[in-house]
Scaffold this active site. Structure first.
Site, PDB file in Angstrom:
ATOM      1  N   ARG A  86       0.839  -1.208   0.000  1.00 31.01           N
ATOM      2  CA  ARG A  86       0.000   0.000   0.000  1.00 31.01           C
ATOM      3  C   ARG A  86       0.877   1.262   0.000  1.00 31.01           C
ATOM      4  O   ARG A  86       0.993   1.946  -1.007  1.00 31.01           O
ATOM      5  CB  ARG A  86      -0.956  -0.021   1.215  1.00 31.01           C
ATOM      6  CG  ARG A  86      -2.070   1.005   1.151  1.00 31.01           C
ATOM      7  CD  ARG A  86      -1.692   2.401   1.619  1.00 31.01           C
ATOM      8  NE  ARG A  86      -1.151   2.424   2.968  1.00 31.01           N
ATOM      9  CZ  ARG A  86      -0.561   3.493   3.485  1.00 31.01           C
ATOM     10  NH1 ARG A  86      -0.425   4.599   2.778  1.00 31.01           N
ATOM     11  NH2 ARG A  86      -0.035   3.455   4.706  1.00 31.01           N
ATOM     12  N   ASP A  87       1.560   1.520   1.106  1.00 29.17           N
ATOM     13  CA  ASP A  87       2.343   2.756   1.214  1.00 29.17           C
ATOM     14  C   ASP A  87       3.462   2.764   0.182  1.00 29.17           C
ATOM     15  O   ASP A  87       3.771   3.800  -0.421  1.00 29.17           O
ATOM     16  CB  ASP A  87       2.922   2.865   2.639  1.00 29.17           C
ATOM     17  CG  ASP A  87       3.277   4.279   3.035  1.00 29.17           C
ATOM     18  OD1 ASP A  87       3.525   5.103   2.136  1.00 29.17           O
ATOM     19  OD2 ASP A  87       3.318   4.576   4.233  1.00 29.17           O
ATOM     20  N   HIS A 106       8.909   7.044   8.185  1.00 26.34           N
ATOM     21  CA  HIS A 106       9.546   7.172   6.871  1.00 26.34           C
ATOM     22  C   HIS A 106      11.007   7.545   7.140  1.00 26.34           C
ATOM     23  O   HIS A 106      11.332   8.112   8.181  1.00 26.34           O
ATOM     24  CB  HIS A 106       8.809   8.220   6.027  1.00 26.34           C
ATOM     25  CG  HIS A 106       7.487   7.693   5.524  1.00 26.34           C
ATOM     26  ND1 HIS A 106       7.310   7.240   4.243  1.00 26.34           N
ATOM     27  CD2 HIS A 106       6.301   7.507   6.152  1.00 26.34           C
ATOM     28  CE1 HIS A 106       6.063   6.811   4.089  1.00 26.34           C
ATOM     29  NE2 HIS A 106       5.428   6.964   5.234  1.00 26.34           N
ATOM     30  N   HIS A 150       5.242   4.385  12.697  1.00 27.60           N
ATOM     31  CA  HIS A 150       5.300   4.325  11.232  1.00 27.60           C
ATOM     32  C   HIS A 150       6.296   5.400  10.783  1.00 27.60           C
ATOM     33  O   HIS A 150       5.948   6.575  10.671  1.00 27.60           O
ATOM     34  CB  HIS A 150       3.878   4.608  10.723  1.00 27.60           C
ATOM     35  CG  HIS A 150       3.698   4.629   9.247  1.00 27.60           C
ATOM     36  ND1 HIS A 150       3.060   3.618   8.555  1.00 27.60           N
ATOM     37  CD2 HIS A 150       4.018   5.561   8.301  1.00 27.60           C
ATOM     38  CE1 HIS A 150       2.996   3.921   7.272  1.00 27.60           C
ATOM     39  NE2 HIS A 150       3.578   5.108   7.096  1.00 27.60           N
ATOM     40  N   CYS A 170       4.203   9.389   0.512  1.00 24.55           N
ATOM     41  CA  CYS A 170       2.812   9.788   0.351  1.00 24.55           C
ATOM     42  C   CYS A 170       2.770  10.803  -0.778  1.00 24.55           C
ATOM     43  O   CYS A 170       3.522  11.776  -0.761  1.00 24.55           O
ATOM     44  CB  CYS A 170       2.283  10.401   1.648  1.00 24.55           C
ATOM     45  SG  CYS A 170       0.614  11.054   1.461  1.00 24.55           S
ATOM     46  N   ASN A 223       9.425   4.309   3.409  1.00 17.57           N
ATOM     47  CA  ASN A 223       9.338   3.836   4.788  1.00 17.57           C
ATOM     48  C   ASN A 223      10.640   3.128   5.124  1.00 17.57           C
ATOM     49  O   ASN A 223      11.390   2.722   4.240  1.00 17.57           O
ATOM     50  CB  ASN A 223       8.217   2.792   4.916  1.00 17.57           C
ATOM     51  CG  ASN A 223       6.850   3.379   4.714  1.00 17.57           C
ATOM     52  OD1 ASN A 223       6.453   3.673   3.601  1.00 17.57           O
ATOM     53  ND2 ASN A 223       6.130   3.554   5.793  1.00 17.57           N
TER      54      ASN A 223
HETATM   55  P1  HMG Z   1     -12.898  14.553  -2.816  1.00 21.54           P
HETATM   56  O1  HMG Z   1     -12.541  14.970  -4.199  1.00 21.54           O
HETATM   57  O2  HMG Z   1     -13.215  15.594  -1.810  1.00 21.54           O
HETATM   58  O3  HMG Z   1     -14.045  13.461  -2.766  1.00 21.54           O
HETATM   59  O4  HMG Z   1     -11.699  13.650  -2.290  1.00 21.54           O
HETATM   60  P2  HMG Z   1     -15.369  13.244  -3.547  1.00 21.54           P
HETATM   61  O5  HMG Z   1     -16.263  12.490  -2.626  1.00 21.54           O
HETATM   62  O6  HMG Z   1     -15.844  14.532  -4.129  1.00 21.54           O
HETATM   63  O7  HMG Z   1     -14.942  12.260  -4.726  1.00 21.54           O
HETATM   64  C1  HMG Z   1     -14.157  12.646  -5.842  1.00 21.54           C
HETATM   65  C2  HMG Z   1     -14.179  11.506  -6.854  1.00 21.54           C
HETATM   66  O8  HMG Z   1     -13.494  10.373  -6.311  1.00 21.54           O
HETATM   67  C3  HMG Z   1     -15.588  11.031  -7.199  1.00 21.54           C
HETATM   68  O9  HMG Z   1     -15.502  10.532  -8.514  1.00 21.54           O
HETATM   69  C4  HMG Z   1     -15.801   9.874  -6.258  1.00 21.54           C
HETATM   70  O10 HMG Z   1     -16.755   8.947  -6.705  1.00 21.54           O
HETATM   71  C5  HMG Z   1     -14.413   9.269  -6.230  1.00 21.54           C
HETATM   72  P3  HMG Z   1     -16.252  11.275  -9.734  1.00 21.54           P
HETATM   73  O11 HMG Z   1     -17.706  11.174  -9.393  1.00 21.54           O
HETATM   74  O12 HMG Z   1     -15.762  12.705  -9.694  1.00 21.54           O
HETATM   75  O13 HMG Z   1     -15.811  10.487 -10.927  1.00 21.54           O
HETATM   76  N1  HMG Z   1     -14.159   8.595  -4.959  1.00 21.54           N
HETATM   77  C6  HMG Z   1     -13.820   7.298  -4.845  1.00 21.54           C
HETATM   78  N2  HMG Z   1     -13.654   6.338  -5.749  1.00 21.54           N
HETATM   79  C7  HMG Z   1     -13.304   5.124  -5.272  1.00 21.54           C
HETATM   80  N3  HMG Z   1     -13.114   4.849  -3.978  1.00 21.54           N
HETATM   81  C8  HMG Z   1     -13.272   5.791  -3.043  1.00 21.54           C
HETATM   82  C9  HMG Z   1     -13.638   7.080  -3.475  1.00 21.54           C
HETATM   83  N4  HMG Z   1     -13.877   8.229  -2.816  1.00 21.54           N
HETATM   84  C10 HMG Z   1     -14.204   9.140  -3.735  1.00 21.54           C
HETATM   85  N5  HMG Z   1     -13.074   5.510  -1.756  1.00 21.54           N
HETATM   86  C11 HMG Z   1     -11.029  11.805  -0.914  1.00 21.54           C
HETATM   87  C12 HMG Z   1     -11.704  13.143  -0.974  1.00 21.54           C
HETATM   88  C13 HMG Z   1     -10.812  11.464   0.551  1.00 21.54           C
HETATM   89  C14 HMG Z   1     -11.902  10.758  -1.572  1.00 21.54           C
HETATM   90  C15 HMG Z   1      -9.677  11.890  -1.689  1.00 21.54           C
HETATM   91  O14 HMG Z   1      -8.983  13.031  -1.267  1.00 21.54           O
HETATM   92  C16 HMG Z   1      -8.814  10.673  -1.461  1.00 21.54           C
HETATM   93  O15 HMG Z   1      -9.149   9.574  -1.907  1.00 21.54           O
HETATM   94  N6  HMG Z   1      -7.674  10.832  -0.783  1.00 21.54           N
HETATM   95  C17 HMG Z   1      -6.785   9.713  -0.478  1.00 21.54           C
HETATM   96  C18 HMG Z   1      -5.366  10.173  -0.502  1.00 21.54           C
HETATM   97  C19 HMG Z   1      -4.465   9.028  -0.164  1.00 21.54           C
HETATM   98  O16 HMG Z   1      -4.782   7.867  -0.376  1.00 21.54           O
HETATM   99  N7  HMG Z   1      -3.268   9.363   0.368  1.00 21.54           N
HETATM  100  C20 HMG Z   1      -2.283   8.366   0.723  1.00 21.54           C
HETATM  101  C21 HMG Z   1      -2.651   7.562   1.908  1.00 21.54           C
HETATM  102  S1  HMG Z   1      -2.303   8.383   3.452  1.00 21.54           S
HETATM  103  C22 HMG Z   1      -0.629   8.068   3.738  1.00 21.54           C
HETATM  104  O17 HMG Z   1       0.041   7.592   2.870  1.00 21.54           O
HETATM  105  C23 HMG Z   1      -0.071   8.315   5.099  1.00 21.54           C
HETATM  106  C24 HMG Z   1       0.152   7.041   5.911  1.00 21.54           C
HETATM  107  O18 HMG Z   1       1.037   6.157   5.251  1.00 21.54           O
HETATM  108  C25 HMG Z   1       0.735   7.371   7.288  1.00 21.54           C
HETATM  109  C26 HMG Z   1       1.941   8.291   7.231  1.00 21.54           C
HETATM  110  O19 HMG Z   1       2.915   7.985   6.544  1.00 21.54           O
HETATM  111  O20 HMG Z   1       1.898   9.310   7.912  1.00 21.54           O
HETATM  112  C27 HMG Z   1      -1.169   6.302   6.128  1.00 21.54           C
HETATM  113 MG    MG Z   2       3.228   6.312   5.290  1.00 17.92          MG
END
Ligand code: HMG
Ligand code: MG
Length: 304
Positions: free
Chosen positions: A13-14, A212, A210, A243, A252
Site C-alpha cells: 500500500r504505502d 519514513h 510508522h 505519500c 518507509n
Molecule cells: P474529494 O474529491 O473531496 O471526494 O476527495 P469526492 O467524494 O468529491 O470524490 C471525488 C471523486 O473520487 C468522485 O468521482 C468519487 O466517486 C471518487 P467522480 O464522481 O468525480 O468520478 N471517490 C472514490 N472512488 C473510489 N473509492 C473511493 C472514493 N472516494 C471518492 N473511496 C477523498 C476526498 C478522501 C476521496 C480523496 O482526497 C482521497 O481519496 N484521498 C486519499 C489520498 C491518499 O490515499 N493518500 C495516501 C494515503 S495516506 C498516507 O500515505 C499516510 C500514511 O502512510 C501514514 C503516514 O505515513 O503518515 C497512512
Molecule cells: Mg506512510
C-alpha cells in the site's frame, strides 16, 4: 525490553502508492504472497481511495480477487488490512471481504486538506458513521495519524497537537493507532517526547509507529519506541514508500533492515529472512529499482 514485536508490512500500500509505475494487480498479489511466505502476517494489501487521488491503488479490488484465488488467500486475508478514505471506501472494503481496515487523518489541518480534502475535524466526522458500521460488522480498525512530528506544509508538530487526535480516534473505536512520521523528520528525542505525551491517552498495546526514513532516522526512532515499550512496527519491503501528498517524503523504513535489527537484538519476529530477500528482489526487479535497504545490500553481497 520487549521480547516480541509485530511487524505491519505496508509495502503493497504505502510502498506502491508512491511509485510512478503502476503495478498490475496480479503482480501485487504475487508480491503479497511472497511477503506472506516470508511469514509476514499483517500486510496492508492496498487502499480504497479515490483513483483520481492515487491511481496506483485503483486495482485494490482486483488484487484481493487474485489473493482469493491463491491457496494461502484465506490466511492472507484473515490478517491483511486495507486503507479506506470514506464511506465509499468502506463499502468497497466490505464487498471485497476485508476484515481489517485502516482510516487516516493527521495532526495537521494543512496536510489533511491536501491529502483528503478536509480538515482534521471533518475527517473525524467522516469516519464516525463508517467506524460505527465497521464495529457492528466485527471489522477491526487501525487509525493512522500522519505528521506526528512534522508537516510538509505547516512545519514542526507539537505532541499537544497529536494527543487530541489520538483521543478522538480511540473514542471513535479504533483498535490501534499508528503514529506516522510522514516526512521522516523525527529524531529519538522527539519520539520520546511524543510517546511520553501520549502515555496517559494511548495504551502501548494499541500503539504502532510508522517511520519514513527521509533523514535516515527511522531505525533509531524504532529502537527508541521499542525501548519505551512499543511492540508494533510498520515497515515496507525494499524501503518503498511515501505519500503522494507529502512532498519530500521518502520511503518507509525497509522491512529487511528492521528484521535484521530485531533479530540482532534477540527479539522474536518469526520472519524468514531468505524469503524476505526474495520478496524484496521481486519487487525491485518489477519496478527497476536499486537496493535501498542496507541489510538487503549486505546480505545480497554475501550471496544470500
Ligand atoms: P474529494 O474529491 O473531496 O471526494 O476527495 P469526492 O467524494 O468529491 O470524490 C471525488 C471523486 O473520487 C468522485 O468521482 C468519487 O466517486 C471518487 P467522480 O464522481 O468525480 O468520478 N471517490 C472514490 N472512488 C473510489 N473509492 C473511493 C472514493 N472516494 C471518492 N473511496 C477523498 C476526498 C478522501 C476521496 C480523496 O482526497 C482521497 O481519496 N484521498 C486519499 C489520498 C491518499 O490515499 N493518500 C495516501 C494515503 S495516506 C498516507 O500515505 C499516510 C500514511 O502512510 C501514514 C503516514 O505515513 O503518515 C497512512
Ligand atoms: Mg506512510
Amino acid at each position: 525490553m520487549t521480547s516480541d514485536v509485530q511487524i505491519v508490512e505496508v509495502g503493497p500500500r504505502d510502498g506502491l502508492q508512491a511509485e510512478s509505475t503502476i503495478v498490475p494487480a496480479d503482480l501485487k498479489a504475487l508480491l503479497i504472497e511472497k511477503l506472506h511466505q516470508a511469514k509476514l502476517s499483517r500486510i496492508e494489501l492496498g487502499s480504497f481511495v479515490s483513483p483520481r487521488s492515487v491511481p496506483q491503488m485503483a486495482s485494490t479490488s482486483d488484487v484481493i480477487n487474485h489473493l482469493k484465488g491463491l491457496t494461502a488467500g484465506r490466511k492472507i486475508m484473515s490478517k491483511g488490512s486495507v486503507l479506506v478514505a470514506n464511506q465509499k471506501g468502506l463499502d468497497a472494503a466490505l464487498e471485497s471481504g476485508a476484515t481489517h481496515i485502516a482510516v487516516f487523518t493527521a495532526a495537521s489541518d494543512a496536510f489533511t486538506l491536501k491529502n483528503i480534502n478536509g480538515t482534521i475535524q471533518e475527517s473525524l466526522d467522516r469516519f464516525a458513521p463508517l467506524m460505527a458500521q465497521a464495529k457492528t460488522t466485527g471489522i477491526s480498525v487501525r487509525g493512522y495519524i500522519s505528521c506526528v512530528i512534522g508537516c510538509p506544509y505547516q512545519g514542526p508538530t507539537s505532541p499537544s497537537q497529536v494527543v487530541p487526535v489520538a483521543e478522538a480516534l480511540l473514542d471513535l473505536g479504533c483498535d490501534e493507532i499508528s503514529l506516522g512520521d510522514t516526512i521522516g523528520v523525527g529524531t529519538p528525542a522527539q519520539v520520546k517526547q511524543l510517546l511520553s505525551a501520549l502515555q496517559s491517552t494511548l495504551p502501548l498495546h494499541q500503539t504502532a509507529v510508522h517511520f519514513h526514513d527521509t533523514y535516515g532516522q527511522a531505525l533509531v526512532n524504532i529502537l527508541t519506541a521499542i525501548e519505551l515499550g512499543v511492540k508494533i512496527i510498520d515497515s515496507s519491503i525494499a524501503g518503498l514508500g511515501g505519500c503522494p501528498y507529502a512532498p519530500g517524503s521518502s520511503g518507509n523504513v525497509a522491512t529487511e533492515d528492521v528484521v535484521y535489527m530485531l533479530n540482532g537484538m534477540g527479539i522474536e519476529t518469526g520472519i524468514d529472512v531468505e524469503k524476505l530477500l526474495m520478496a524484496s528482489r521481486f519487487v525491485r526487479d518489477e519496478l527497476g529499482l536499486p537496493i535501498r535497504s542496507k541489510a538487503a545490500l549486505a546480505l545480497t553481497a554475501l550471496g544470500h
